[in-house]
Design an enzyme around this catalytic site. Structure first.
Site, PDB file in Angstrom:
ATOM      1  CG  ASN A 210      28.040  75.945  19.971  1.00 14.98           C
ATOM      2  OD1 ASN A 210      26.966  75.788  20.685  1.00 14.98           O
ATOM      3  ND2 ASN A 210      28.754  76.750  19.399  1.00 14.98           N
ATOM      4  CE  LYS A 289      29.233  63.089   1.737  1.00 11.43           C
ATOM      5  NZ  LYS A 289      28.618  61.848   1.554  1.00 11.43           N
ATOM      6  N   PRO A 305      33.563  87.360  13.276  1.00 13.07           N
ATOM      7  CG  PRO A 305      31.647  88.528  12.110  1.00 13.07           C
ATOM      8  CD  PRO A 305      32.387  87.202  11.984  1.00 13.07           C
ATOM      9  CE  LYS A 338      35.399  85.215  27.302  1.00  8.45           C
ATOM     10  NZ  LYS A 338      34.904  83.756  27.474  1.00  8.45           N
TER      11      LYS A 338
HETATM   12  O1  C5P Z   1      34.519  85.264  24.245  1.00 15.41           O
HETATM   13  P1  C5P Z   1      33.197  84.565  24.411  1.00 15.41           P
HETATM   14  O2  C5P Z   1      32.608  83.615  22.988  1.00 15.41           O
HETATM   15  O3  C5P Z   1      33.326  83.689  25.514  1.00 15.41           O
HETATM   16  O4  C5P Z   1      32.082  85.556  24.730  1.00 15.41           O
HETATM   17  C1  C5P Z   1      30.807  85.036  24.966  1.00 15.41           C
HETATM   18  C2  C5P Z   1      30.026  86.347  25.009  1.00 15.41           C
HETATM   19  O5  C5P Z   1      30.106  86.983  23.592  1.00 15.41           O
HETATM   20  C3  C5P Z   1      28.493  85.797  24.746  1.00 15.41           C
HETATM   21  O6  C5P Z   1      27.636  87.002  25.074  1.00 15.41           O
HETATM   22  C4  C5P Z   1      28.506  85.679  23.104  1.00 15.41           C
HETATM   23  O7  C5P Z   1      27.060  85.669  22.881  1.00 15.41           O
HETATM   24  C5  C5P Z   1      29.163  86.598  22.564  1.00 15.41           C
HETATM   25  N1  C5P Z   1      29.862  86.412  21.413  1.00 15.41           N
HETATM   26  C6  C5P Z   1      29.574  86.938  20.264  1.00 15.41           C
HETATM   27  N2  C5P Z   1      30.121  87.011  18.870  1.00 15.41           N
HETATM   28  C7  C5P Z   1      31.280  85.861  18.892  1.00 15.41           C
HETATM   29  C8  C5P Z   1      31.555  85.113  20.052  1.00 15.41           C
HETATM   30  C9  C5P Z   1      30.851  85.452  21.211  1.00 15.41           C
HETATM   31  O8  C5P Z   1      28.631  87.916  20.184  1.00 15.41           O
HETATM   32  N3  C5P Z   1      31.732  85.702  17.739  1.00 15.41           N
END
Ligand code: C5P
Length: 400
Positions: A210, A289, A305, A338
């Site tokens: 991303n 590849k 996770p 969240k």
């Molecule tokens: O659910 P979302 O991705 O929007 O949540 C964002 C928060 O969760 C951020 O603090 C991000 O660093 C953390 N996060 C994480 N592991 C993931 C997904 C998000 O620690 N797999």
């Protein structure tokens, strides 16, 4: 809290019997969070070995102005600039006289002249030498120049005399040095931060990722350090320089980031999940590849996770677990769910489209009580405000 987190102490040891106390002094400095580099005069090496001090400080001891190997590792002017504080301990009557007169004929006196850092002197000598008018005049001159004097203490001396001239105890010296620094709001705390994107490999040459730049995490890391914290930054691939004094651990995938995070958070006070972790990863990473074939291909993805949720559910979780949420809609409502789902103490939510790669940010702060807006601004300024909030909450009794 007694803390020298991130502070760089240059310890100059001169040749007195009290030099043996520098072993304990070095250990206590390191325990208080400081990094210690040591220079010794030739006569100091008669009282304590450089090897002992190298082992305790974890750094090579500098003995000679003209040692090409030591100069190649860190030249004396670099060393003078490196220090946040130069401490001469024990400072003999002779070394005090030489410093007072601006001599620069060995590495210690040269560093004292060259450093822009504050200088502290912990004298140690026979009580008669200390009381002598010349020594007192030298001390008065150094005092007038803004040097900090630590001790000497009074008591029984190695030579059998009793009186003023004993090196202050190592604990007292460390306390006096710590008092010379402003203690930041996060002094003595360990803060672990994740930042940047993750890359999820499809094959040896391709990945899913991303647009996260890592700028918010790096700003937080730099500002947490400035507030006195020891900072570990677990970083996905970004094009940013590591902030000064921050320990950076580079990772690529979400699974790497999880492993590095679980390693780092043990005993940490604060965890801030800033990373834009990929929610999914390819179910299989192709060994070779992937070949072009047909007009469409199907990718099978599995869930990664949730790193911050894993941290929050640990038995010994940090006192503050802080998340970020980059949302494209319903910033507050999504943020609140969240916060609850991941068991966070605090969540900083923002508009994803405005934030990625930008130097500024507008944040909504969400906690169990509700939501408030943080004035928009440069990521460093906003980071400072966020850390202030975290520091204030650290002082409150824990809810966990
Ligand atoms: O659910 P979302 O991705 O929007 O949540 C964002 C928060 O969760 C951020 O603090 C991000 O660093 C953390 N996060 C994480 N592991 C993931 C997904 C998000 O620690 N797999």
């Amino acid at each position: 809290m007694l803390s020298l987190s991130n502070k760089r102490i240059l310890l100059g040891i001169t040749g007195g019997i009290a030099a043996y106390k520098c072993a304990e002094l070095t250990r206590l400095f390191i325990k208080a969070g400081a990094e210690v580099r040591i220079v010794m005069t030739k006569s100091a090496t008669e009282f304590i070995t450089p090897l002992t001090l190298q082992a305790l400080s974890g750094n090579r001891v500098h003995l000679d102005l003209l040692d090409p190997e030591a100069e190649a590792a860190m030249g004396h002017i670099e060393l003078a600039r490196w220090a946040d504080l130069v401490l001469v301990a024990p400072a003999t009557a002779n070394s005090i006289a030489r410093i007072t007169h601006g001599e620069a004929d060995d590495i210690l006196t040269t560093l004292v002249l060259a450093t822009p850092a504050p200088i502290a002197i912990a004298p140690a000598m026979n009580q008669g030498m200390w009381a002598d008018a010349q020594t007192q005049a030298n001390i008065a001159a150094l005092d007038a120049r803004g040097y900090t004097l630590i001790g000497p203490g009074s008591g029984e001396q190695a030579c059998g005399d009793v009186g003023l001239g004993r090196l202050s105890e190592p604990e007292e010296i460390v306390t006096a040095c710590a008092a010379l620094f402003d203690t930041g709001a996060l002094a003595g705390r360990h803060v672990v931060i994740t930042g940047g994107p993750t890359r999820e490999a499809l094959d040896p040459v391709r990945y899913i990722s991303n647009h996260s730049s890592g700028k918010m995490a790096y700003a937080l890391a730099a500002e947490a350090c400035a507030a006195g914290a020891r900072v570990t930054l677990i970083s996905g691939p970004v094009a940013l320089a590591t902030p000064d004094r921050v320990t950076r651990i580079d990772v690529v995938s979400a699974l790497d980031m999880l492993a590095a995070t679980l390693d780092a958070v043990d005993g940490a006070d604060v965890f801030i999940g800033v990373a834009a972790v990929a929610d999914y990863r390819p179910a299989h990473i192709a060994d070779e590849k992937i070949k072009k074939s047909g007009d469409e291909i199907m990718l099978s993805l599995v869930k990664n996770p949730d790193i911050i949720a894993e941290v929050a559910k640990r038995e010994n979780r940090p006192a503050m677990v802080v998340g970020f949420a980059a949302e494209t809609e319903n910033v507050v409502a999504n943020g609140q769910s969240k916060l609850a789902a991941k068991k966070l103490d605090l969540l900083f939510a923002n508009q994803a489209t405005d934030t990625f790669n930008s130097d500024s940010v507008a944040i909504t702060v969400i906690d169990a009580e509700g939501a408030t807006e943080l004035a928009a601004g440069n990521k460093h300024l906003v980071a400072r405000k966020m850390l202030q909030m975290i520091a204030e909450r650290l002082k409150l009794p824990s809810a966990h």
